[in-house]
Design a protein around this motif. Sequence first.
Motif, short mmCIF file in Angstrom:
data_model
loop_
_atom_site.label_atom_id
_atom_site.label_comp_id
_atom_site.label_asym_id
_atom_site.label_seq_id
_atom_site.Cartn_x
_atom_site.Cartn_y
_atom_site.Cartn_z
N LYS A 51 0.83 -1.21 0.00
CA LYS A 51 0.00 0.00 0.00
C LYS A 51 0.86 1.26 0.00
N ALA A 52 1.90 1.27 0.83
CA ALA A 52 2.77 2.44 0.90
C ALA A 52 3.44 2.71 -0.44
N ALA A 53 3.92 1.65 -1.09
CA ALA A 53 4.58 1.82 -2.38
C ALA A 53 3.60 2.32 -3.44
N SER A 54 2.41 1.74 -3.48
CA SER A 54 1.40 2.15 -4.45
C SER A 54 1.02 3.61 -4.25
N GLY A 64 3.73 10.62 -7.65
CA GLY A 64 4.89 11.16 -8.33
C GLY A 64 6.24 10.66 -7.87
N PHE A 65 6.27 9.49 -7.26
CA PHE A 65 7.54 8.90 -6.83
C PHE A 65 7.83 7.61 -7.60
N LYS A 66 9.11 7.32 -7.74
CA LYS A 66 9.56 6.04 -8.27
C LYS A 66 10.24 5.28 -7.12
N ILE A 67 9.81 4.04 -6.88
CA ILE A 67 10.40 3.24 -5.80
C ILE A 67 11.75 2.71 -6.26
N ILE A 80 6.50 -16.47 31.00
CA ILE A 80 7.90 -16.04 30.99
C ILE A 80 8.70 -16.80 32.05
N GLN A 81 8.08 -17.02 33.21
CA GLN A 81 8.75 -17.78 34.26
C GLN A 81 9.06 -19.20 33.81
N ASP A 82 8.16 -19.80 33.06
CA ASP A 82 8.35 -21.17 32.60
C ASP A 82 9.30 -21.27 31.41
N LYS A 83 9.10 -20.36 30.45
CA LYS A 83 9.82 -20.45 29.17
C LYS A 83 11.06 -19.57 29.14
N GLY A 84 11.02 -18.49 29.89
CA GLY A 84 12.14 -17.55 29.92
C GLY A 84 11.88 -16.28 29.17
N TYR A 85 10.85 -16.25 28.32
CA TYR A 85 10.59 -15.07 27.50
C TYR A 85 9.19 -15.17 26.88
N PHE A 86 8.74 -14.05 26.35
CA PHE A 86 7.48 -13.96 25.62
C PHE A 86 7.78 -13.32 24.27
N ASP A 87 7.56 -14.05 23.19
CA ASP A 87 7.88 -13.59 21.84
C ASP A 87 6.64 -13.07 21.12
N VAL A 88 6.84 -11.97 20.37
CA VAL A 88 5.79 -11.45 19.50
C VAL A 88 6.41 -11.12 18.15
N LYS A 89 5.57 -11.08 17.13
CA LYS A 89 6.04 -10.82 15.78
C LYS A 89 5.83 -9.34 15.43
N GLN A 90 6.93 -8.67 15.08
CA GLN A 90 6.85 -7.29 14.63
C GLN A 90 6.52 -7.24 13.13
N HIS A 91 6.27 -6.04 12.63
CA HIS A 91 6.00 -5.83 11.21
C HIS A 91 6.71 -4.55 10.80
N ARG A 92 7.73 -4.67 9.96
CA ARG A 92 8.53 -3.54 9.53
C ARG A 92 8.71 -3.55 8.01
N PHE A 93 8.74 -2.36 7.43
CA PHE A 93 9.12 -2.26 6.01
C PHE A 93 9.79 -0.91 5.77
N TYR A 94 10.56 -0.87 4.70
CA TYR A 94 11.19 0.41 4.34
C TYR A 94 11.07 0.63 2.84
N LEU A 95 11.13 1.91 2.46
CA LEU A 95 11.15 2.27 1.05
C LEU A 95 12.12 3.43 0.85
N LYS A 96 12.82 3.40 -0.24
CA LYS A 96 13.56 4.57 -0.73
C LYS A 96 12.96 4.92 -2.07
N ALA A 97 12.53 6.17 -2.20
CA ALA A 97 11.82 6.59 -3.41
C ALA A 97 12.40 7.89 -3.93
N LYS A 98 12.32 8.06 -5.25
CA LYS A 98 12.80 9.30 -5.89
C LYS A 98 11.60 10.06 -6.44
N ALA A 99 11.60 11.37 -6.20
CA ALA A 99 10.55 12.23 -6.73
C ALA A 99 10.78 12.46 -8.21
N MET A 100 9.78 12.19 -9.00
CA MET A 100 9.91 12.27 -10.47
C MET A 100 9.22 13.54 -11.01
#
Length: 253
Positions: free
Chosen positions: A173-176, A182-185, A233-253
């Motif tokens: 969505k961000a890229a679209s 007016g940007f080129k990814i 956490i006491q039993d397993k040692g930790y609590f894991d969760v899944k993050q969501h990250r993305f990056y874009l570099k775009a040029k203004a056309m």
Amino acid sequence: MIFDNQFEQLIESSNRPFSGWDFSYVNGTGRIVSEPLSWSYGSKALGLIKNSSSMLDMGTGGGEFLSMLRPFPPIIYATEAYKPNVPIAKNRLESLGVKVFEIEDDHQLPFDNSFFDLIINKHEAYSNQEVRRIITDNGLFLTQQVGGLDCHDINDALGLPYNEEFIDWNLAKAASDLEDNGFKILESREEFPIQRFFDIGALVYYLKAIPWQAPEFNVEKEKQKLYEIHQLIQDKGYFDVKQHRFYLKAKAM
């Protein structure tokens, strides 16, 4: 229900004040760690800054990150929308030559047309049209974003709803949207790294610092669920969760 002393002490530790955008209280002590991404936003930003003559850092927080990217180009500005962060950012950055602006509307930035040849943005909202207005032709826009699926495991474990405002926010969505304005990814990538919590106090501190993750979160109301995570956490040692990250570099056309 009566909870054990360790749990209560860890919950109490989450009451430490949060300032700027500084998570060192939990990250610097290793209480929260994140799986590395396959890219470095800082390295990418630093490389672009060296070739810039005028730049903007959008959503600078308390200026902690930007202050480490020196030397700066001749013209440099920063914006921040969260009022408590503005004086912190000004105190840290203005002595370094950075002019800090408080903003209230992403669609109305206080800059002239085609003013910047580089705009960087880490985890901050933006208007595609406004970024295009203030950037020069061939100017570069670099952003790293938190995707809409970020840390949903926390909400699931607490039985709390997701923040629907951001749930569809992703790389496609961000890229679209940028291409439509007016940007080129030039570069882009999206990943789902693991974030690991080693104690329940760190998790509560994190949720207090970013209330948009679970807007309905309340420590007292969620205490039983928090205790269940604490026991995990006491039993397993930790609590894991899944993050969501993305990056874009775009040029203004």
